[in-house]
Design an enzyme around this catalytic site. Structure first.
Site, PDB file in Angstrom:
ATOM      1  N   TYR A 141       9.625 -70.393 -86.572  1.00  0.00           N
ATOM      2  CA  TYR A 141      10.286 -71.330 -85.673  1.00  0.00           C
ATOM      3  C   TYR A 141       9.530 -71.417 -84.360  1.00  0.00           C
ATOM      4  O   TYR A 141       8.711 -70.560 -84.025  1.00  0.00           O
ATOM      5  CB  TYR A 141      11.746 -70.919 -85.420  1.00  0.00           C
ATOM      6  CG  TYR A 141      11.931 -69.739 -84.494  1.00  0.00           C
ATOM      7  CD1 TYR A 141      12.133 -69.921 -83.126  1.00  0.00           C
ATOM      8  CD2 TYR A 141      11.918 -68.433 -84.983  1.00  0.00           C
ATOM      9  CE1 TYR A 141      12.318 -68.838 -82.272  1.00  0.00           C
ATOM     10  CE2 TYR A 141      12.095 -67.349 -84.135  1.00  0.00           C
ATOM     11  CZ  TYR A 141      12.301 -67.559 -82.779  1.00  0.00           C
ATOM     12  OH  TYR A 141      12.471 -66.489 -81.928  1.00  0.00           O
ATOM     13  N   CYS A 142       9.819 -72.493 -83.614  1.00  0.00           N
ATOM     14  CA  CYS A 142       9.237 -72.669 -82.279  1.00  0.00           C
ATOM     15  C   CYS A 142      10.338 -73.213 -81.358  1.00  0.00           C
ATOM     16  O   CYS A 142      11.480 -72.738 -81.438  1.00  0.00           O
ATOM     17  CB  CYS A 142       8.013 -73.583 -82.328  1.00  0.00           C
ATOM     18  SG  CYS A 142       8.333 -75.233 -82.966  1.00  0.00           S
ATOM     19  N   ARG A 143      10.007 -74.193 -80.518  1.00  0.00           N
ATOM     20  CA  ARG A 143      11.028 -74.770 -79.633  1.00  0.00           C
ATOM     21  C   ARG A 143      11.725 -75.955 -80.293  1.00  0.00           C
ATOM     22  O   ARG A 143      12.946 -76.020 -80.366  1.00  0.00           O
ATOM     23  CB  ARG A 143      10.415 -75.201 -78.302  1.00  0.00           C
ATOM     24  CG  ARG A 143      11.428 -75.793 -77.306  1.00  0.00           C
ATOM     25  CD  ARG A 143      10.776 -76.163 -75.994  1.00  0.00           C
ATOM     26  NE  ARG A 143       9.786 -77.218 -76.172  1.00  0.00           N
ATOM     27  CZ  ARG A 143      10.077 -78.525 -76.187  1.00  0.00           C
ATOM     28  NH1 ARG A 143      11.319 -78.940 -76.040  1.00  0.00           N
ATOM     29  NH2 ARG A 143       9.121 -79.422 -76.364  1.00  0.00           N
ATOM     30  N   ILE A 176      14.158 -73.458 -81.954  1.00  0.00           N
ATOM     31  CA  ILE A 176      15.271 -72.649 -81.472  1.00  0.00           C
ATOM     32  C   ILE A 176      16.298 -73.521 -80.753  1.00  0.00           C
ATOM     33  O   ILE A 176      17.466 -73.131 -80.602  1.00  0.00           O
ATOM     34  CB  ILE A 176      14.765 -71.510 -80.568  1.00  0.00           C
ATOM     35  CG1 ILE A 176      15.832 -70.408 -80.421  1.00  0.00           C
ATOM     36  CG2 ILE A 176      14.303 -72.046 -79.211  1.00  0.00           C
ATOM     37  CD1 ILE A 176      15.317 -69.144 -79.767  1.00  0.00           C
TER      38      ILE A 176
END
Length: 299
Positions: free
Chosen positions: A104-106, A132
């Site tokens: 995952y990232c932003r 996230i």
């Protein structure tokens, strides 16, 4: 600790390992008979990712944002691997190429990029669950901690890629660390007894942890064939306790190990209890030694 120094120590230990147990009975062969992997690079929802995390199966959560973003908020248990640090070599933090990895990232862009990079490096079980920003479950703050390469400050992964550090000792008065290799027959012979003893003394705060010494190749990367062989041998011997791999931190911490098996005891802070013990022992001998070590830590 500079990365190149840790990697050098890892490679030195790998060389020592293959010299140290050569005259002992060999274990079953097959470490290089690795089937051709089938890459699975999926896009899943946050809900599906949460279900995998809660399933009890071994999964690795990877945050590919910056250290600053990670420190502000991240998913509990996630390791930090900024996407821009993924190059043309296996990341040290991900030594198991068939591990189930959740990225995952932003917002989802960097995680997609990271998934492609890792797939190109041979990782075969990748799931991208986006950003996230869309994660409705628990998060926490705190910086990603660098480690010192000691038994009381280390990063390692087990044979399924699941990350461990010195928190492994928490809630255990005494940890028995047994360093073994897949080609050491004496190592394999005593592992059923170690499993039995781990259960027998569990109510006194005792646990056994294995460290597999020959799952790293000459480049300091996880060797998937050897990893799969180690899994098979652990299963066949009934040794279902955790088995860690020689990631560079552990390799540095165990640089003085020259023969196998080598076993030592640690208290709940990772400090050595008594002396390192070289060679296999009988069930009754280990039972006596474990009892004495437990008394030393007041358990």
């Amino acid at each position: 600790m500079k990365k190149w120094t840790a990697l050098l120590m890892a490679l030195m230990l790998t060389i020592a390992i293959f010299a140290g147990c050569g005259k002992k009975p060999a274990s079953p062969q097959g470490g290089n008979d690795t089937p051709e992997p089938v890459t699975q690079n999926r896009v899943i929802t946050a809900e599906e990712a949460k279900a995998r995390i809660d399933s009890g199966d071994p999964v690795v959560i990877v945050d590919v944002r910056t250290p600053e973003e990670y420190a502000e908020k991240h998913i509990p248990g996630a390791i930090l691997l900024p996407v821009e640090t993924i190059g043309d070599r296996q990341p040290v933090l991900l030594p198991v190429q068939d591990a189930e990895i959740l990225l995952y990232c932003r917002s989802g862009n960097r995680s997609a990029d990271a998934a492609k990079k890792l797939a190109d490096l041979g990782y075969t079980n990748l799931s991208d669950f986006g950003g996230i920003n869309d994660w409705p479950y628990e998060t926490e703050d705190g910086e990603w901690e660098s480690k010192e390469g000691t038994l009381s400050s280390f990063y390692a992964a087990d044979l399924y890629g699941v990350p461990y550090d010195e928190d492994l000792y928490e809630d255990h008065k005494l940890t028995m660390v047994n360093v073994w290799t897949t080609f050491c027959g004496y190592c394999l012979t005593e592992m059923p007894d170690l499993m039995k003893l781990s259960e027998e003394f569990a109510d006194r705060g005792f646990q056994v942890v294995g460290v597999v010494g020959d799952t790293m190749n000459s480049r300091g990367e996880g060797d998937l064939g050897q990893i799969r062989l180690a899994r098979k041998l652990a299963e066949e011997t009934g040794a279902s306790y955790s088995h860690l791999m020689l990631t560079p931190d552990l390799a540095l911490a165990l640089k003085d190990v020259q023969a196998f098996p080598t076993t030592f005891f640690l208290d709940e802070e990772g400090k050595t209890v008594g002396k390192a013990l070289v060679g296999a022992r009988s069930y009754s001998d280990w039972k006596e030694l474990i009892g004495s070590a437990l008394e030393m830590v007041g358990a």
